[in-house]
Design an enzyme around this catalytic site. Structure first.
Site, PDB file in Angstrom:
ATOM      1  N   CYS A 130       0.826  -1.216   0.000  1.00  0.00           N
ATOM      2  CA  CYS A 130       0.000   0.000   0.000  1.00  0.00           C
ATOM      3  C   CYS A 130       0.861   1.266   0.000  1.00  0.00           C
ATOM      4  CB  CYS A 130      -0.944   0.005   1.191  1.00  0.00           C
ATOM      5  SG  CYS A 130      -0.223  -0.580   2.712  1.00  0.00           S
ATOM      6  N   HIS A 243      -2.941   6.317   4.637  1.00  0.00           N
ATOM      7  CA  HIS A 243      -1.487   6.416   4.840  1.00  0.00           C
ATOM      8  C   HIS A 243      -1.010   7.777   4.334  1.00  0.00           C
ATOM      9  CE1 HIS A 243      -1.330   2.346   6.058  1.00  0.00           C
ATOM     10  NE2 HIS A 243      -0.704   1.785   5.018  1.00  0.00           N
TER      11      HIS A 243
HETATM   12  C1  2RA Z   1       0.876  -2.037   6.589  1.00  0.00           C
HETATM   13  N1  2RA Z   1       1.766  -1.944   4.328  1.00  0.00           N
HETATM   14  O1  2RA Z   1       0.512  -0.874   6.431  1.00  0.00           O
HETATM   15  C2  2RA Z   1       1.483  -2.831   5.452  1.00  0.00           C
HETATM   16  C3  2RA Z   1       0.591  -3.980   5.046  1.00  0.00           C
HETATM   17  N2  2RA Z   1      -0.676  -3.573   4.609  1.00  0.00           N
HETATM   18  O2  2RA Z   1       0.759  -2.651   7.664  1.00  0.00           O
END
Ligand code: 2RA
Length: 340
Positions: A130, A243
């Site tokens: 991601c 994120h």
């Molecule tokens: C996380 N990128 O954010 C890793 C797995 N999705 O934990």
């Protein structure tokens, strides 16, 4: 004429988003099936205004199915993805199992759609991590214009990246801070996540970096350009979904901030929200449910000859996972199956 599509891991965060996005984007399905592990057998999940009852992955026959979107861990993927592929069903895998296999394309459709040509080697296509997916959507148009030498990225990753238990832990730990006697000890994470940040995602490697940081390096090189140097620091933050990334980019050629902003404004999958005023930027809570990779805080880095800083935010369950997988399925349908 549409496709027969299976969503494997349909009861998890990403699997449910895959079903939501297939419905939202009116992906041409003749038939759709939700598949999950035996312990989730019979669970009902939504597909638009329909309700699907999950089938048992252990006994599911992939013969005659066109596409299987996999949103299960590497162990289950290792067992079942080859069965689906051998049955002639294209696997689009969200786990990390096949991402670094040279025989398996690793695709972000806005960045390297041409990689779809390699699908037939194993009938498996890998979905990137991601934190990589949202970053390369921003890097690619800038790299095409001024060739990127080096990227320094710090991530601020939400707990939904760790799954449902982590979301519950953040919620309960936060509540426990206000309700005496309701303290919740860390269990998903090694330290408290409520009102805290944890500079550790996935396992530690020999050189002191973590596997999450290594993934961003390896995957950026495979998707965009193997000559790009990347160094990453991946941090878990007390955010439920979304994120964020602070990205510093050094180019071979000069690129000023206004031109960078104009390029990003035109880039596929990017939404620029960048005003040099209070609130003139995107924050994770504002990206949830959206398809875009949001870019803010675009500015020159005057400490190096050809440097740009920017802020990148995206819904990690969507562009970071489910949306990218559905976009790969759309690409496969258009370019390979050519029906629907
Ligand atoms: C996380 N990128 O954010 C890793 C797995 N999705 O934990």
């Amino acid at each position: 004429m549409g496709y027969k599509v299976a969503v494997v891991g349909a009861t998890g965060n990403v699997g449910r988003e895959m079903l939501n996005i297939l419905a939202e984007r009116q992906f041409p399905v003749d038939q759709i099936v939700a598949v999950a592990s035996r312990r989730s057998l019979g669970t009902q999940v939504s597909f638009g205004d329909k309700t699907l009852t999950t089938k048992d992955l252990d006994t599911f026959d992939f013969s005659g199915w066109d596409i299987a979107l996999f949103a299960v861990g590497s162990e289950a993927t290792k067992k079942y993805a080859p069965l689906a592929a051998r049955a002639g069903c294209l696997v689009i895998d969200n786990s990390s199992l096949y991402r670094y296999d040279p025989a398996v394309p690793l695709i972000v459709p806005e960045v390297n759609p041409e990689a779809i040509k390699g699908y037939a080697k194993k009938m498996i296509i890998a979905n990137p991590n991601c934190s990589t997916a949202q970053m390369v959507v921003a890097l690619k148009p800038l790299h095409d214009r001024a060739r990127i030498k080096r990227v320094v990225v710090s991530t601020y990753q939400s707990v939904s990246g760790s799954g449902k238990d982590a979301i519950d832990e953040l919620w309960n730990q936060t509540k426990g801070m206000y309700v005496p006697g309701q303290e919740v000890a860390p269990s998903v994470y090694p330290k408290q996540i409520a009102f805290n940040v944890i500079p550790h995602i996935d396992v530690f490697l020999e050189d002191g970096s973590t596997k999450e940081e290594w993934k961003m390096v390896a995957e950026t090189k495979k998707i965009v350009d193997k000559s790009i140097k990347v160094t990453a620091t991946c941090v878990r933050v007390p955010v439920f979904v979304g994120h964020s990334e602070a990205i510093n980019i050094e180019f071979e050629e000069h690129l000023d901030e206004d031109e960078a902003r104009d390029i990003l404004r035109e880039a596929p999958g990017v939404m620029v929200i960048d005003k040099r005023e209070s609130g003139g930027y995107v924050t994770p809570v504002e990206c949830v449910g959206d398809y875009a990779t949001f870019i803010s805080r675009i500015r020159q880095d005057s400490t190096i000859d050809n440097g740009i800083n920017l802020w990148c935010v995206s819904d990690n369950l969507r562009k970071g996972a489910a949306l990218n997988a559905v976009q790969i399925a759309e690409l496969y349908g258009r370019e390979i199956l050519k029906k629907g």
